[in-house]
Design a protein around this motif. Structure first.
Motif, PDB file in Angstrom:
ATOM      1  N   UNK A  14       0.776  -1.042  -0.053  1.00 56.01           N
ATOM      2  CA  UNK A  14       0.076   0.009   0.065  1.00 56.01           C
ATOM      3  C   UNK A  14       0.896   1.291  -0.047  1.00 56.01           C
ATOM      4  N   UNK A  15       1.867   1.277   0.582  1.00 55.05           N
ATOM      5  CA  UNK A  15       2.987   2.522   0.683  1.00 55.05           C
ATOM      6  C   UNK A  15       3.438   2.544  -0.686  1.00 55.05           C
ATOM      7  N   UNK A  16       3.891   1.545  -1.354  1.00 50.62           N
ATOM      8  CA  UNK A  16       4.427   1.578  -2.666  1.00 50.62           C
ATOM      9  C   UNK A  16       3.357   2.151  -3.678  1.00 50.62           C
ATOM     10  N   UNK A  17       2.225   1.792  -3.688  1.00 49.51           N
ATOM     11  CA  UNK A  17       0.884   2.158  -4.426  1.00 49.51           C
ATOM     12  C   UNK A  17       0.926   3.758  -4.228  1.00 49.51           C
ATOM     13  N   UNK A  18       0.846   4.253  -2.835  1.00 44.91           N
ATOM     14  CA  UNK A  18       0.787   5.475  -2.758  1.00 44.91           C
ATOM     15  C   UNK A  18       1.949   6.249  -2.923  1.00 44.91           C
ATOM     16  N   UNK A  19       2.956   6.057  -2.958  1.00 43.83           N
ATOM     17  CA  UNK A  19       4.182   6.586  -3.550  1.00 43.83           C
ATOM     18  C   UNK A  19       4.223   6.714  -4.958  1.00 43.83           C
ATOM     19  N   UNK A  20       3.635   5.693  -5.804  1.00 47.40           N
ATOM     20  CA  UNK A  20       3.355   5.719  -7.167  1.00 47.40           C
ATOM     21  C   UNK A  20       2.465   6.887  -7.672  1.00 47.40           C
ATOM     22  N   UNK A  21       1.364   6.808  -6.752  1.00 49.00           N
ATOM     23  CA  UNK A  21       0.276   7.713  -7.229  1.00 49.00           C
ATOM     24  C   UNK A  21       0.886   9.144  -7.163  1.00 49.00           C
ATOM     25  N   UNK A  22       1.775   9.320  -6.244  1.00 44.42           N
ATOM     26  CA  UNK A  22       2.130  10.649  -5.634  1.00 44.42           C
ATOM     27  C   UNK A  22       3.273  11.073  -6.851  1.00 44.42           C
ATOM     28  N   UNK A  23       3.968  10.381  -7.373  1.00 41.47           N
ATOM     29  CA  UNK A  23       5.056  10.408  -8.306  1.00 41.47           C
ATOM     30  C   UNK A  23       4.416  10.647  -9.787  1.00 41.47           C
ATOM     31  N   UNK A  24       3.373   9.793  -9.855  1.00 39.26           N
ATOM     32  CA  UNK A  24       2.486  10.110 -11.142  1.00 39.26           C
ATOM     33  C   UNK A  24       1.879  11.558 -11.510  1.00 39.26           C
ATOM     34  N   UNK A  25       1.428  11.867  -9.936  1.00 42.63           N
ATOM     35  CA  UNK A  25       1.017  13.509 -10.323  1.00 42.63           C
ATOM     36  C   UNK A  25       2.175  14.375 -10.563  1.00 42.63           C
ATOM     37  N   UNK A  26       3.305  14.255  -9.796  1.00 41.86           N
ATOM     38  CA  UNK A  26       4.478  14.810 -10.069  1.00 41.86           C
ATOM     39  C   UNK A  26       4.863  14.966 -11.717  1.00 41.86           C
ATOM     40  N   UNK A  27       4.886  13.814 -12.242  1.00 36.81           N
ATOM     41  CA  UNK A  27       5.112  13.719 -13.475  1.00 36.81           C
ATOM     42  C   UNK A  27       4.224  14.389 -14.438  1.00 36.81           C
ATOM     43  N   UNK A  28       2.825  14.394 -14.249  1.00 34.62           N
ATOM     44  CA  UNK A  28       2.096  14.886 -14.840  1.00 34.62           C
ATOM     45  C   UNK A  28       2.299  16.544 -14.963  1.00 34.62           C
ATOM     46  N   UNK A  29       2.642  17.257 -13.845  1.00 34.56           N
ATOM     47  CA  UNK A  29       2.835  18.561 -13.842  1.00 34.56           C
ATOM     48  C   UNK A  29       4.160  18.756 -14.599  1.00 34.56           C
ATOM     49  N   UNK A  30       5.054  17.972 -14.446  1.00 39.00           N
ATOM     50  CA  UNK A  30       6.418  18.087 -15.252  1.00 39.00           C
ATOM     51  C   UNK A  30       6.149  18.182 -16.816  1.00 39.00           C
ATOM     52  N   UNK A  31       5.561  17.233 -17.302  1.00 40.45           N
ATOM     53  CA  UNK A  31       5.015  17.192 -18.647  1.00 40.45           C
ATOM     54  C   UNK A  31       4.175  18.334 -19.129  1.00 40.45           C
ATOM     55  N   UNK A  32       3.211  18.652 -18.403  1.00 39.16           N
ATOM     56  CA  UNK A  32       2.314  19.977 -18.717  1.00 39.16           C
ATOM     57  C   UNK A  32       3.245  21.099 -18.712  1.00 39.16           C
ATOM     58  N   UNK A  33       4.465  21.376 -17.876  1.00 41.01           N
ATOM     59  CA  UNK A  33       5.161  22.532 -18.210  1.00 41.01           C
ATOM     60  C   UNK A  33       6.107  22.419 -19.193  1.00 41.01           C
ATOM     61  N   UNK A  34       6.458  21.133 -19.497  1.00 39.50           N
ATOM     62  CA  UNK A  34       7.610  21.171 -20.855  1.00 39.50           C
ATOM     63  C   UNK A  34       6.813  21.268 -21.924  1.00 39.50           C
ATOM     64  N   UNK A  35       5.512  20.775 -22.158  1.00 41.37           N
ATOM     65  CA  UNK A  35       4.758  20.894 -23.421  1.00 41.37           C
ATOM     66  C   UNK A  35       4.518  22.658 -23.643  1.00 41.37           C
ATOM     67  N   UNK A  36       4.232  23.108 -22.368  1.00 42.11           N
ATOM     68  CA  UNK A  36       3.809  24.399 -22.474  1.00 42.11           C
ATOM     69  C   UNK A  36       5.072  25.319 -23.054  1.00 42.11           C
ATOM     70  N   UNK A  37       6.169  24.996 -22.503  1.00 40.77           N
ATOM     71  CA  UNK A  37       7.421  25.682 -22.841  1.00 40.77           C
ATOM     72  C   UNK A  37       7.627  25.242 -24.344  1.00 40.77           C
ATOM     73  N   UNK A  38       7.535  24.175 -24.737  1.00 37.57           N
ATOM     74  CA  UNK A  38       7.938  23.772 -26.183  1.00 37.57           C
ATOM     75  C   UNK A  38       6.768  24.472 -26.789  1.00 37.57           C
ATOM     76  N   UNK A  39       5.535  24.656 -26.816  1.00 36.29           N
ATOM     77  CA  UNK A  39       4.705  25.325 -27.633  1.00 36.29           C
ATOM     78  C   UNK A  39       4.961  26.706 -27.722  1.00 36.29           C
TER      79      UNK A  39
END
Length: 412
Positions: free
Chosen positions: A235-260
């Motif tokens: 359960x800890x590793x599942x929660x850790x993965x959910x947290x990491x995926x949210x950060x990954x989404x923010x990182x991708x949003x920022x990268x795509x915006x800068x690119x455009x």
């Protein structure tokens, strides 16, 4: 060189094999770094030879493809060469002494150890790690390129799965019609950027908008953590993965915006001037560090320089000193604090937005240097070209999206 990325699909055993290959690559990289520390006058080829010694000494290292071992040694040498270069240039502050890798996320193969299927929709790895055949999921078509053009293949582990990156040796220069327009850009926190024509683009603040969700996910992760438990629960590793995926989404949003935005600026102008900001130093301000990191200035600069190189446009970095304080009309110094957002010159009466005034000064500085310094005002390589192979964290600055042909961001 251009990078194509695919998501790979396989079985759990294959994912574990990829993790084993990543750990082995990290082990070889760290061993090569230790070998350089303990011996004098060690060069790049000495590290490549040392890979064979490690393979003979450690059976799990011998299971990794020989060229993958050399790629791991090249990563270590890349850090060493950067350290030497910083020392020769006598840059201020720390010189970037090489550090041991603790959390490596990728393994890189060169021209051997892998084979693409006939339809180029699957890739097989034939070393002794047992990765086997992985399906490639993506919109890019590798059939346009010869196998000899694929110089490197990298397997990357991220929070939402595993990816394969292909470094393809192709010409990226594209000739375009001149727009006969030049522009100066000022990056800021109130606006993402303001140009010398008076146009502004708002800051999206992706991290700020997702901060509540990120904090909630982090609290849930912390509640699952048990101090004395080794290993931690599923359960800890599942929660850790959910947290990491949210950060990954923010990182991708920022990268795509800068690119455009960078693509839009390059397509609209023949010469683009911008500040040579020391972002690493600016984030040391604890009051503004979060906002500066969320702005993505470094990411924007890398994409701006990459698209400038690709489409034959001049991108000039100028020193940022006093660009906000000087009057763009008469050149006199007008002191103002960060809270003062409007430039009012008591000498000539010129009134303009603070960021637009800075953008005009940046353009003037660039025009005064472009005649004798070339494309880059400091005579350096563009930031995206430093380390021409894939980046160590699995990202790539010249990894473009098909959607760039219909960019929704404009400077008007």
């Amino acid at each position: 060189m251009i990078i194509y990325e695919f998501k790979v699909k396989g079985k759990d055993a294959q994912y574990r094999a990829i993790d084993e290959a990543i750990l082995t690559s990290q082990f070889i990289q760290n061993k090569c770094l230790r070998y350089w520390m303990d011996n004098e006058k060690v060069g790049r080829y000495d590290l490549n030879k040392y890979c064979a010694v490690l393979a003979a000494e450690f059976p799990f290292a011998d299971e990794l493809n020989s060229m993958a071992r050399q790629a791991a040694a090249e990563r270590a040498w890349s850090a060493i060469a950067r350290f030497y270069d910083n020392c020769k240039r006598k840059i201020k502050g720390k010189k970037g002494y090489p550090k041991f890798k603790k959390h490596c996320r990728s393994v890189e193969y060169k021209t051997s150890g892998w084979k693409l299927s006939l339809n180029r929709k699957a890739i097989s790895f034939n070393d002794k790690k047992g990765i086997g055949t992985l399906k490639l999921k993506g919109t890019y078509d590798l059939n346009f390129y010869d196998i000899k053009q694929i110089k490197r293949v990298r397997l990357v582990r991220r929070a939402d799965g595993y990816y394969a990156q292909f470094a393809v040796d192709v010409k990226v220069r594209i000739e375009t019609e001149p727009t006969r327009h030049i522009v100066g850009l000022d990056l800021g926190l109130k606006y993402f950027l303001a140009d010398s024509d008076g146009n502004t683009i708002g800051s999206p603040q992706f991290y700020r908008k997702s901060e509540c969700q990120l904090n909630r996910a982090n609290r849930k992760k912390s509640k699952k953590f048990k101090k004395s438990a080794k290993p931690q629960s599923k359960n800890y590793h599942k929660a850790r993965n959910r947290y990491a995926r949210k950060h990954l989404r923010v990182s991708r949003q920022r990268k795509e915006y800068c690119k455009r935005v960078a693509y839009s600026v390059i397509q609209s102008n023949d010469l683009i001037a911008y500040e040579d900001l020391n972002v690493q130093g600016l984030v040391k301000n604890r009051h503004l560090a979060k906002s500066i990191s969320d702005a993505g200035w470094s990411t924007f600069r890398k994409w701006l320089e990459y698209f400038g190189f690709k489409y034959g446009k001049q991108t000039i970095a100028v020193a940022p000193h006093n660009t906000s304080q000087n009057c763009s009309s008469c050149g006199k110094r007008v002191k103002k604090s960060l809270s003062t957002r409007t430039h009012v010159c008591p000498h000539c009466g010129f009134v303009e937005d603070r960021d637009v005034n800075a953008a005009i000064n940046i353009l003037k500085l660039a025009l005064s240097t472009v005649g004798h310094t070339g494309t880059y005002a400091w005579g350096d390589l563009p930031s995206w070209a430093v380390g021409a192979i894939l980046l160590s964290n699995g990202e790539s600055v010249n990894q473009e999206s098909h959607s760039l042909s219909s960019v929704g961001v404009s400077m008007s």
